[in-house]
Design a protein around this motif. Structure first.
Motif, PDB file in Angstrom:
ATOM      1  N   ILE A   1       0.768  -1.374   0.199  1.00 11.06           N
ATOM      2  CA  ILE A   1      -0.244  -0.134  -0.168  1.00 11.06           C
ATOM      3  C   ILE A   1       0.951   1.078   0.025  1.00 11.06           C
ATOM      4  CG2 ILE A   1      -1.854   1.266   1.110  1.00 11.06           C
ATOM      5  CD1 ILE A   1      -2.402  -1.356   2.644  1.00 11.06           C
ATOM      6  N   GLY A   2       0.675   2.088  -0.912  1.00 12.18           N
ATOM      7  CA  GLY A   2       1.331   3.331  -1.013  1.00 12.18           C
ATOM      8  C   GLY A   2       0.920   4.479  -0.284  1.00 12.18           C
ATOM      9  N   ASP A   3       1.298   5.199   0.656  1.00  7.82           N
ATOM     10  CA  ASP A   3       0.960   6.359   1.170  1.00  7.82           C
ATOM     11  C   ASP A   3      -0.407   6.359   1.577  1.00  7.82           C
ATOM     12  OD1 ASP A   3       3.506   7.822   1.107  1.00  7.82           O
ATOM     13  OD2 ASP A   3       2.775   8.525  -1.019  1.00  7.82           O
ATOM     14  N   PHE A   4      -0.640   5.075   2.468  1.00  4.19           N
ATOM     15  CA  PHE A   4      -2.010   4.800   3.115  1.00  4.19           C
ATOM     16  C   PHE A   4      -3.210   4.446   2.233  1.00  4.19           C
ATOM     17  CE2 PHE A   4       0.360   7.714   5.954  1.00  4.19           C
ATOM     18  CZ  PHE A   4       0.590   7.054   6.845  1.00  4.19           C
ATOM     19  N   ALA A   5      -3.178   4.432   0.826  1.00  4.82           N
ATOM     20  CA  ALA A   5      -4.203   3.962   0.093  1.00  4.82           C
ATOM     21  C   ALA A   5      -3.613   3.789  -1.241  1.00  4.82           C
ATOM     22  CB  ALA A   5      -5.200   5.047  -0.024  1.00  4.82           C
ATOM     23  N   GLY A   6      -4.232   2.745  -1.870  1.00  7.47           N
ATOM     24  CA  GLY A   6      -3.772   2.183  -3.224  1.00  7.47           C
ATOM     25  C   GLY A   6      -2.500   1.642  -3.425  1.00  7.47           C
ATOM     26  N   LYS A   7      -2.094   1.250  -4.670  1.00  9.08           N
ATOM     27  CA  LYS A   7      -0.857   0.625  -4.782  1.00  9.08           C
ATOM     28  C   LYS A   7       0.176   1.633  -4.839  1.00  9.08           C
ATOM     29  CE  LYS A   7      -2.769  -3.062  -7.685  1.00  9.08           C
ATOM     30  NZ  LYS A   7      -3.005  -3.729  -9.289  1.00  9.08           N
ATOM     31  N   PRO A   8       1.421   1.087  -4.480  1.00  2.00           N
ATOM     32  CA  PRO A   8       2.619   2.203  -4.430  1.00  2.00           C
ATOM     33  C   PRO A   8       3.015   2.582  -5.818  1.00  2.00           C
ATOM     34  CG  PRO A   8       3.178   0.108  -3.359  1.00  2.00           C
ATOM     35  CD  PRO A   8       1.906  -0.086  -3.910  1.00  2.00           C
ATOM     36  N   GLN A   9       3.182   4.035  -5.852  1.00  2.77           N
ATOM     37  CA  GLN A   9       3.529   4.742  -7.029  1.00  2.77           C
ATOM     38  C   GLN A   9       5.263   5.159  -7.006  1.00  2.77           C
ATOM     39  OE1 GLN A   9       1.178   4.794  -9.752  1.00  2.77           O
ATOM     40  NE2 GLN A   9      -0.165   3.802  -8.210  1.00  2.77           N
ATOM     41  N   ALA A  10       5.520   5.539  -8.234  1.00  3.38           N
ATOM     42  CA  ALA A  10       7.002   5.887  -8.136  1.00  3.38           C
ATOM     43  C   ALA A  10       7.353   6.848  -7.329  1.00  3.38           C
ATOM     44  CB  ALA A  10       7.400   6.321  -9.513  1.00  3.38           C
ATOM     45  N   ASN A  11       6.357   7.896  -6.915  1.00  7.26           N
ATOM     46  CA  ASN A  11       6.602   8.737  -6.063  1.00  7.26           C
ATOM     47  C   ASN A  11       6.045   8.677  -4.419  1.00  7.26           C
ATOM     48  OD1 ASN A  11       3.999   9.418  -6.786  1.00  7.26           O
ATOM     49  ND2 ASN A  11       4.147  11.491  -7.124  1.00  7.26           N
ATOM     50  N   SER A  12       5.437   7.521  -4.150  1.00  7.08           N
ATOM     51  CA  SER A  12       4.869   7.152  -3.032  1.00  7.08           C
ATOM     52  C   SER A  12       6.076   7.331  -1.846  1.00  7.08           C
ATOM     53  CB  SER A  12       4.590   5.665  -3.033  1.00  7.08           C
ATOM     54  OG  SER A  12       3.352   5.522  -3.957  1.00  7.08           O
ATOM     55  N   GLU A  13       5.810   8.007  -0.694  1.00  8.60           N
ATOM     56  CA  GLU A  13       6.958   8.177   0.118  1.00  8.60           C
ATOM     57  C   GLU A  13       7.038   7.158   1.320  1.00  8.60           C
ATOM     58  OE1 GLU A  13       6.649  12.145   1.676  1.00  8.60           O
ATOM     59  OE2 GLU A  13       6.312  13.049  -0.345  1.00  8.60           O
ATOM     60  N   ARG A  14       5.804   6.638   1.724  1.00  7.07           N
ATOM     61  CA  ARG A  14       5.814   5.455   2.569  1.00  7.07           C
ATOM     62  C   ARG A  14       5.102   4.256   2.064  1.00  7.07           C
ATOM     63  NH1 ARG A  14       6.226   5.872   8.028  1.00  7.07           N
ATOM     64  NH2 ARG A  14       6.126   8.042   7.809  1.00  7.07           N
ATOM     65  N   VAL A  15       5.703   3.350   2.021  1.00  6.51           N
ATOM     66  CA  VAL A  15       5.003   1.715   1.463  1.00  6.51           C
ATOM     67  C   VAL A  15       4.732   0.934   2.675  1.00  6.51           C
ATOM     68  CG1 VAL A  15       5.310  -0.059  -0.275  1.00  6.51           C
ATOM     69  CG2 VAL A  15       5.896   2.266  -0.522  1.00  6.51           C
ATOM     70  N   PHE A  16       3.290   0.443   2.638  1.00  7.62           N
ATOM     71  CA  PHE A  16       3.059  -0.520   3.602  1.00  7.62           C
ATOM     72  C   PHE A  16       3.176  -1.940   3.212  1.00  7.62           C
ATOM     73  CE2 PHE A  16       1.237   3.226   5.729  1.00  7.62           C
ATOM     74  CZ  PHE A  16       1.133   2.750   7.045  1.00  7.62           C
ATOM     75  N   PHE A  17       3.722  -2.993   3.850  1.00  5.97           N
ATOM     76  CA  PHE A  17       3.605  -4.252   3.462  1.00  5.97           C
ATOM     77  C   PHE A  17       2.546  -5.148   4.394  1.00  5.97           C
ATOM     78  CE2 PHE A  17       7.359  -3.006   1.472  1.00  5.97           C
ATOM     79  CZ  PHE A  17       7.483  -4.079   0.545  1.00  5.97           C
ATOM     80  N   VAL A  18       1.608  -5.931   3.779  1.00  8.01           N
ATOM     81  CA  VAL A  18       0.912  -6.496   4.370  1.00  8.01           C
ATOM     82  C   VAL A  18       1.136  -7.977   3.976  1.00  8.01           C
ATOM     83  CG1 VAL A  18      -1.561  -7.394   5.148  1.00  8.01           C
ATOM     84  CG2 VAL A  18      -1.060  -4.915   4.413  1.00  8.01           C
ATOM     85  N   VAL A  19       1.551  -8.892   5.150  1.00  6.63           N
ATOM     86  CA  VAL A  19       2.470 -10.289   4.881  1.00  6.63           C
ATOM     87  C   VAL A  19       1.696 -11.577   5.609  1.00  6.63           C
ATOM     88  CG1 VAL A  19       4.512 -11.288   4.969  1.00  6.63           C
ATOM     89  CG2 VAL A  19       4.445  -8.886   4.414  1.00  6.63           C
ATOM     90  N   ALA A  20       1.390 -12.432   5.081  1.00  5.87           N
ATOM     91  CA  ALA A  20       1.070 -13.599   5.726  1.00  5.87           C
ATOM     92  C   ALA A  20       2.240 -14.482   6.098  1.00  5.87           C
ATOM     93  CB  ALA A  20       0.118 -14.487   4.893  1.00  5.87           C
ATOM     94  N   HIS A  21       1.793 -15.229   7.333  1.00  7.32           N
ATOM     95  CA  HIS A  21       2.659 -16.163   7.896  1.00  7.32           C
ATOM     96  C   HIS A  21       3.081 -17.388   6.887  1.00  7.32           C
ATOM     97  CE1 HIS A  21       4.199 -19.513  10.290  1.00  7.32           C
ATOM     98  NE2 HIS A  21       4.603 -18.708  10.913  1.00  7.32           N
TER      99      HIS A  21
END
Length: 247
Positions: free
Chosen positions: A225-245
């Motif tokens: 997730i890029g910048d709290f909403a949507g897919k990461p873009q080239a200019n996204s400053e913060r990226v979230f990873f949601v990961v399964a065990h």
């Protein structure tokens, strides 16, 4: 890196951070991926600002941080609000706990404080040991775009009268790293200002690199997730990873 007295200024400096956005991502991810358990580990919890919010949203939170000063502030805040949260001082690279969690979070770009590839990979391996098989790991990092285009060779200032700072950013030792040199001036009761100097180093890696290390540790990346909403873009400053065990 030491926080020392900086820990007591941290909440004032972070008062405009949209913490509820982190809470929303946790809630949305748990709902989307059918996580019914509520045991949550807030890794690198700092002064506990997110720990308290997540506890109020129904999670049973445990906070872990490297800084004793940060944890002292977190414990005091939880006590003031009547929240029963356990806090432990540990290094995330050497995580050693007595139970497993439904959700483990590493929030507010805390993972970026790890300086070497091996530290990040070892942290992922340690987290996997303490995440339940159907659990989620959720973390966010500064993108390389933010490191290289927003931070590097820039100066930021802040002045609210009682607290002022000058924040200089320089290239760090490693590719994708930045040195934060901060000088604070804090007004005392006498009207004089105390000077506090802090130096912090952060490092980030390509999103594909994080994903590869997660796979090597036995995780499956569910989404980014890029910048709290949507897919990461080239200019996204913060990226979230949601990961399964589980694979």
């Amino acid at each position: 890196m030491t926080y020392e007295r900086f820990a007591y200024l941290y909440d004032e400096l972070m008062k405009d951070v949209p913490y509820e956005q982190w809470v929303r991502i946790v809630n949305d991810s748990c709902q989307k991926y059918n996580i019914s358990g509520k045991k949550l580990l807030d890794l690198a919890c700092g002064t506990g600002e997110l720990s308290l919010r997540l506890q109020k949203h129904g999670y049973t939170v445990t906070g872990v941080d490297l800084s004793a000063d940060m944890l002292t502030v977190a414990q005091a805040k939880a006590a003031d609000e009547g929240l029963a949260i356990d806090f432990f001082q540990q290094n995330m690279v050497e995580l050693d706990l007595l139970t497993k969690y439904d959700v483990i979070g590493v929030f507010c770009d805390s993972l970026n404080y790890l300086q070497t590839e091996e530290e990040v990979k070892q942290t992922f391996r340690q987290i996997k040991q303490f995440l339940k098989e159907d659990g989620l790991l959720i973390f966010d990092v500064h993108s390389l775009y933010k490191i290289n285009e927003i931070f590097l060779n820039e100066t930021f200032t802040y002045d609210d009268g009682g607290i002022c700072y000058i924040w200089n950013c320089f290239a760090g030792e490693y590719p994708g790293s930045v040195e934060h040199e901060l000088t604070f001036f804090v007004e005392e009761s006498s009207g004089k200002y105390e000077r506090i100097d802090e130096n912090h180093t952060q490092r980030s890696f390509a999103l594909e690199t994080y994903e590869q290390w997660l796979i090597e540790a036995g995780f499956t990346v569910l989404e980014k997730i890029g910048d709290f909403a949507g897919k990461p873009q080239a200019n996204s400053e913060r990226v979230f990873f949601v990961v399964a065990h589980k694979l």
